[in-house]
Design a protein around this motif. Structure first.
Motif, PDB file in Angstrom:
ATOM      1  N   ASN A  38       0.868  -1.181   0.000  1.00  0.00           N
ATOM      2  CA  ASN A  38       0.000   0.000   0.000  1.00  0.00           C
ATOM      3  C   ASN A  38       0.904   1.229   0.000  1.00  0.00           C
ATOM      4  OD1 ASN A  38      -1.534  -2.156   1.964  1.00  0.00           O
ATOM      5  ND2 ASN A  38      -2.968  -1.062   0.636  1.00  0.00           N
ATOM      6  N   HIS A  43      -5.664   5.549   2.524  1.00  0.00           N
ATOM      7  CA  HIS A  43      -6.537   6.496   3.200  1.00  0.00           C
ATOM      8  C   HIS A  43      -7.789   5.768   3.677  1.00  0.00           C
ATOM      9  CE1 HIS A  43      -4.749  10.197   0.902  1.00  0.00           C
ATOM     10  NE2 HIS A  43      -3.813   9.350   1.313  1.00  0.00           N
ATOM     11  N   THR A  97     -11.482   6.231   4.518  1.00  0.00           N
ATOM     12  CA  THR A  97     -12.440   7.285   4.164  1.00  0.00           C
ATOM     13  C   THR A  97     -13.794   7.135   4.844  1.00  0.00           C
ATOM     14  OG1 THR A  97     -13.141   6.034   2.201  1.00  0.00           O
ATOM     15  CG2 THR A  97     -11.336   7.624   1.921  1.00  0.00           C
ATOM     16  N   LEU A 111     -13.933   1.671   4.969  1.00  0.00           N
ATOM     17  CA  LEU A 111     -13.797   2.023   3.563  1.00  0.00           C
ATOM     18  C   LEU A 111     -12.396   2.579   3.330  1.00  0.00           C
ATOM     19  CD1 LEU A 111     -17.264   3.751   3.076  1.00  0.00           C
ATOM     20  CD2 LEU A 111     -16.613   1.430   2.408  1.00  0.00           C
ATOM     21  N   LEU A 112     -11.760   2.074   2.291  1.00  0.00           N
ATOM     22  CA  LEU A 112     -10.373   2.427   2.021  1.00  0.00           C
ATOM     23  C   LEU A 112     -10.227   3.069   0.653  1.00  0.00           C
ATOM     24  CD1 LEU A 112      -8.744  -0.963   3.128  1.00  0.00           C
ATOM     25  CD2 LEU A 112      -9.237   1.030   4.560  1.00  0.00           C
ATOM     26  N   ASP A 113      -9.167   3.818   0.490  1.00  0.00           N
ATOM     27  CA  ASP A 113      -8.766   4.333  -0.810  1.00  0.00           C
ATOM     28  C   ASP A 113      -7.252   4.229  -0.845  1.00  0.00           C
ATOM     29  OD1 ASP A 113      -8.926   5.421  -3.317  1.00  0.00           O
ATOM     30  OD2 ASP A 113      -9.305   7.472  -2.655  1.00  0.00           O
ATOM     31  N   SER A 114      -6.732   3.321  -1.663  1.00  0.00           N
ATOM     32  CA  SER A 114      -5.315   2.980  -1.580  1.00  0.00           C
ATOM     33  C   SER A 114      -4.704   2.836  -2.962  1.00  0.00           C
ATOM     34  CB  SER A 114      -5.148   1.658  -0.807  1.00  0.00           C
ATOM     35  OG  SER A 114      -3.790   1.287  -0.709  1.00  0.00           O
ATOM     36  N   ARG A 116      -5.699   1.463  -8.149  1.00  0.00           N
ATOM     37  CA  ARG A 116      -6.383   2.099  -7.026  1.00  0.00           C
ATOM     38  C   ARG A 116      -7.380   1.101  -6.452  1.00  0.00           C
ATOM     39  NH1 ARG A 116      -9.168   8.062  -7.467  1.00  0.00           N
ATOM     40  NH2 ARG A 116      -9.413   8.466  -5.218  1.00  0.00           N
ATOM     41  N   SER A 123     -10.387   0.512  -3.675  1.00  0.00           N
ATOM     42  CA  SER A 123     -11.295   1.253  -2.816  1.00  0.00           C
ATOM     43  C   SER A 123     -12.439   0.364  -2.359  1.00  0.00           C
ATOM     44  CB  SER A 123     -11.813   2.507  -3.538  1.00  0.00           C
ATOM     45  OG  SER A 123     -12.374   2.180  -4.793  1.00  0.00           O
ATOM     46  N   PRO A 156     -10.032  11.272   0.470  1.00  0.00           N
ATOM     47  CA  PRO A 156      -9.533  10.197  -0.395  1.00  0.00           C
ATOM     48  C   PRO A 156      -8.218  10.575  -1.068  1.00  0.00           C
ATOM     49  CG  PRO A 156     -11.238  11.419  -1.512  1.00  0.00           C
ATOM     50  CD  PRO A 156     -11.162  11.985  -0.121  1.00  0.00           C
TER      51      PRO A 156
END
Length: 287
Positions: free
Chosen positions: A12, A16, A18, A27-30, A141, A143, A185
């Motif tokens: 990663n 982030h 989120t 919830l992720l944003d990677s 990405r 998410s 994000p």
């Protein structure tokens, strides 16, 4: 028969958090990529048991029914008379998707052997949030809770060192220690970065929101990051996933390999490895 499949370490580069769903999943944003460092799965004939675990990181790892490799094998069906051999080189519970990479490699290996299609997206996600991205094996990405994969701008050619101070940080504990669950994000550019310098400048503006709570639980991670930032020719360093593995980026292979020796010389008990950064297929080492 000796079909093999490489299970590349997942990194990663930025992660982030989120939000959090009503069911508790975060919830992720990677931005995710892969290293030319990992485990290896083999399909072998005449095996005495469904799964045999070998390798420097295999000690103490259960080959029972709860192993992710066997869970993945049950989705595809392990033909009678065949068994799986897992050569374990990645440390456990380390934030680089070791078990998820192994599960994904199992799915690819058994699909290659039988010619059957891979399991559906829901079944793959049921194995773990990192399994879909490990199965795709492409820098992208990631998410949602890990199920949404979208293309990202092409990454520059870099080398990555991975290091773990031999502490296990349970992922649920890290998320519980995260104070703010709703964070901005990723701010991905619309086109590729002009060069490695532009990418590194962008990366420095992003975050791993789990780094601070992980360090609070395991201060050794902070010491590891200090060590990585002090390495000669290092370009960037950060924790991957929920820890405790951290990564350092280098422009050249020679600098990354020298850094491995430097870290091992000072901290012989740490796990350290290095390889190219990129899509899993392009960084896979030859056997």
């Amino acid at each position: 028969m000796s079909l093999t499949e490489f299970a590349a370490a997942k990194i990663n580069l930025a992660l982030h958090v989120t939000g959090q769903r009503d069911d508790g999943y975060h919830l992720l944003d990677s931005l995710v990529s892969f290293a030319g460092v990992g485990d290896r799965l083999r399909l072998v004939e005449g095996a005495a048991e469904p799964l045999r675990i070998i390798g420097p990181e295999g000690r103490g790892l259960s080959a029972g029914e709860d192993n992710l490799v066997l869970k993945a094998a049950r989705l595809c069906g392990l033909p009678e008379g065949l068994g799986l051999e897992l050569e374990k080189s990645l440390p456990r519970a380390s934030g680089i998707g070791g078990g998820s990479a192994d599960a994904a490699a199992t799915l690819r290996l058994l699909s290659r052997n039988s010619g059957a299609a891979l399991p559906g997206a829901g079944a793959v996600l049921s194995l773990g949030a990192d399994v879909p991205v490990c199965l795709a094996g492409q820098s992208c990405r990631m998410s949602g809770i890990g199920e949404i994969l979208t293309p990202a701008p092409a990454l520059p050619k870099l080398w990555v060192l991975l290091a773990n101070p031999r502490v296990e940080v349970p992922t649920p504990a890290v998320f519980r220690a995260l104070k703010v669950k709703e964070n901005p994000p990723l701010a991905l550019p619309e086109t590729s970065w002009a060069d490695a310098g532009a990418f590194l400048d962008w990366l420095a503006e992003q975050r791993n929101d789990l780094e601070e709570p992980a360090i609070a639980l395991a201060p050794q991670i902070g010491d590891l990051l200090d060590t990585l930032w002090d390495l000669p020719e290092v370009l960037f360093a950060r924790m991957s996933g929920s820890g405790a593995t951290c990564f350092a980026l280098f422009a050249e292979k020679s600098a990354a390999m020298r850094a491995v020796y430097d870290v091992q010389d000072c901290y012989p008990d740490w796990w350290v490895a290095a390889g190219p950064l990129g899509d899993a297929a392009e960084v896979s080492p030859e056997e």
